[in-house]
Design an enzyme around this catalytic site. Structure first.
Site, mmCIF file in Angstrom:
data_model
loop_
_atom_site.group_PDB
_atom_site.id
_atom_site.type_symbol
_atom_site.label_atom_id
_atom_site.label_comp_id
_atom_site.label_asym_id
_atom_site.label_seq_id
_atom_site.Cartn_x
_atom_site.Cartn_y
_atom_site.Cartn_z
ATOM 1 N N GLY A 28 5.984 8.247 0.974
ATOM 2 C CA GLY A 28 7.016 7.949 1.976
ATOM 3 C C GLY A 28 7.842 6.737 1.577
ATOM 4 O O GLY A 28 9.083 6.738 1.675
ATOM 5 N N HIS A 29 7.162 5.679 1.097
ATOM 6 C CA HIS A 29 7.891 4.480 0.647
ATOM 7 C C HIS A 29 8.761 4.813 -0.564
ATOM 8 O O HIS A 29 9.885 4.330 -0.685
ATOM 9 C CB HIS A 29 6.909 3.371 0.236
ATOM 10 C CG HIS A 29 6.066 2.858 1.361
ATOM 11 N ND1 HIS A 29 4.714 3.103 1.446
ATOM 12 C CD2 HIS A 29 6.366 2.092 2.429
ATOM 13 C CE1 HIS A 29 4.223 2.515 2.515
ATOM 14 N NE2 HIS A 29 5.196 1.903 3.140
ATOM 15 N N MET A 35 2.421 10.729 6.187
ATOM 16 C CA MET A 35 1.844 9.724 5.280
ATOM 17 C C MET A 35 1.924 8.347 5.924
ATOM 18 O O MET A 35 2.931 7.998 6.541
ATOM 19 C CB MET A 35 2.588 9.730 3.960
ATOM 20 C CG MET A 35 2.311 10.991 3.210
ATOM 21 S SD MET A 35 2.497 10.744 1.444
ATOM 22 C CE MET A 35 2.174 12.400 0.889
ATOM 23 N N ASN A 62 0.860 -1.191 0.000
ATOM 24 C CA ASN A 62 0.000 0.000 0.000
ATOM 25 C C ASN A 62 0.900 1.246 0.000
ATOM 26 O O ASN A 62 0.813 2.119 0.854
ATOM 27 C CB ASN A 62 -0.953 0.002 1.210
ATOM 28 C CG ASN A 62 -2.057 1.043 1.024
ATOM 29 O OD1 ASN A 62 -2.318 1.856 1.885
ATOM 30 N ND2 ASN A 62 -2.689 1.025 -0.128
ATOM 31 N N GLN A 80 3.372 -9.361 13.343
ATOM 32 C CA GLN A 80 3.432 -8.069 14.029
ATOM 33 C C GLN A 80 2.057 -7.460 14.282
ATOM 34 O O GLN A 80 1.957 -6.324 14.736
ATOM 35 C CB GLN A 80 4.346 -7.093 13.279
ATOM 36 C CG GLN A 80 3.828 -6.591 11.940
ATOM 37 C CD GLN A 80 4.906 -5.815 11.192
ATOM 38 O OE1 GLN A 80 5.834 -6.388 10.620
ATOM 39 N NE2 GLN A 80 4.785 -4.496 11.172
HETATM 40 O O1 PAF Z 1 7.371 -0.533 8.682
HETATM 41 C C1 PAF Z 1 6.848 -1.511 8.109
HETATM 42 O O2 PAF Z 1 6.221 -1.387 7.066
HETATM 43 C C2 PAF Z 1 7.001 -2.889 8.716
HETATM 44 O O3 PAF Z 1 6.975 -2.837 10.096
HETATM 45 C C3 PAF Z 1 8.254 -3.638 8.229
HETATM 46 C C4 PAF Z 1 9.530 -2.924 8.638
HETATM 47 C C5 PAF Z 1 8.202 -3.762 6.710
HETATM 48 C C6 PAF Z 1 8.286 -5.039 8.816
HETATM 49 O O4 PAF Z 1 7.167 -5.771 8.462
#
Ligand code: PAF
Length: 280
Positions: free
Chosen positions: A36-37, A184, A32, A61
């Site tokens: 930022g990514h 974001m 998604n 997580q």
């Molecule tokens: O920041 C995230 O998107 C997640 O915590 C990560 C670092 C990809 C681990 O699943």
């Protein structure tokens, strides 16, 4: 951009790069993707010859009752964005490619994982540390890049890498914000239009608290309390607001110079986190 789903395939591709003496930068994500990514990918391109991005919504997580099932999965759009950003390799595994059904090993960074977000999300940071450690073992990058919006996550990962002697350089990249200041986040899409009007107040509260610190207010508990009251009046359900030392996230004292203000608050069903780091 090449896409691979399986660990052995990924290792084969990276091996050919390694044999040619090339370096690898890695950006782990849960998909998604937003600006930022893409900033992480752009920074990664400056750091190494090849950029690998992973998209994996990591079940370990998410706690019970959290949004693992509903977490936005936008593979098609994500691929297009990564391709346009000149990503070299997308790693897109399924849960079964990553976790053995009887997996028994968990990585926990003690103490740091029990603070702040760790209080309301028990087990979350062990899930993060475990997947990041596994992805580092799979990709074996030279550098890995993480967004500083998740400041506590960044400190947890840096500490894990130090403690386990993992040979990866960890780079933090500044938060990308909407023009109204809202950080974001893949979860911003959960908010209603009305909530989106209120959400920037989280960053405004952080800015006001930072200004108080910079103006010399030394009673950090008062700053924290005022911020919590402001957030509640604005319509948030605050989780924490904390003036911390940026190095180890311990509560800051008047002697500390490098600070981070950490905040988390729910707005309707959406849990927002944000922070500001600065030196006084
Ligand atoms: O920041 C995230 O998107 C997640 O915590 C990560 C670092 C990809 C681990 O699943």
């Amino acid at each position: 951009m090449q896409t691979v789903n399986k660990v052995p395939e990924l290792r084969d591709v990276i091996k050919t790069w390694r044999v040619a003496g090339a370096s690898v930068a890695f950006v782990p994500t849960m998909g998604n993707l937003h600006a930022g990514h893409l900033k992480l990918v752009n920074e990664a391109k400056k750091k190494a010859d090849y950029v690998v991005v992973s998209i994996f919504v990591n079940p370990a997580q998410f706690g019970a009752g959290e949004d693992f099932e509903t977490y936005p999965r936008t593979e098609h759009e994500d691929r297009e964005k990564l391709d346009a950003a000149n990503t070299d390799l997308l790693f897109l595994p399924a849960v079964a490619d990553i976790y053995a059904p009887d997996t028994k090993t968990v990585v926990t960074v003690t103490e740091l994982s029990d603070l702040y977000c760790g209080v309301s999300r028990p087990g979350h940071f062990s899930g993060v540390a475990t997947i990041v450690c596994k992805l580092f073992n799979i990709v074996q990058p030279n550098v890995a890049l993480f967004g500083l919006k998740d400041f506590q996550q960044w400190v947890v990962i840096r500490t894990m890498v130090r403690d386990l002697n993992i040979p990866v350089e960890i780079i933090g990249v500044d938060t990308v914000r909407e023009s109204n200041g809202l950080a974001m986040s893949s979860r911003n899409g959960y908010m209603t239009d009305a909530e989106k009007q209120v959400a920037p107040k989280l960053y405004q509260t952080l800015c006001a608290a930072r200004d108080s610190v910079l103006m010399g207010v030394q009673s950090y508990p008062d700053i924290e309390w005022q911020a919590l009251v402001f957030l509640e009046k604005a319509g948030f359900e605050p989780d924490y607001f904390s003036v911390c030392r940026s190095s180890d996230l311990k509560k800051a004292t008047a002697e500390d110079l490098d600070l981070v203000l950490l905040a988390a608050a729910k707005l309707g069903k959406t849990r927002l986190i944000d922070n500001i780091y600065f030196s006084r």
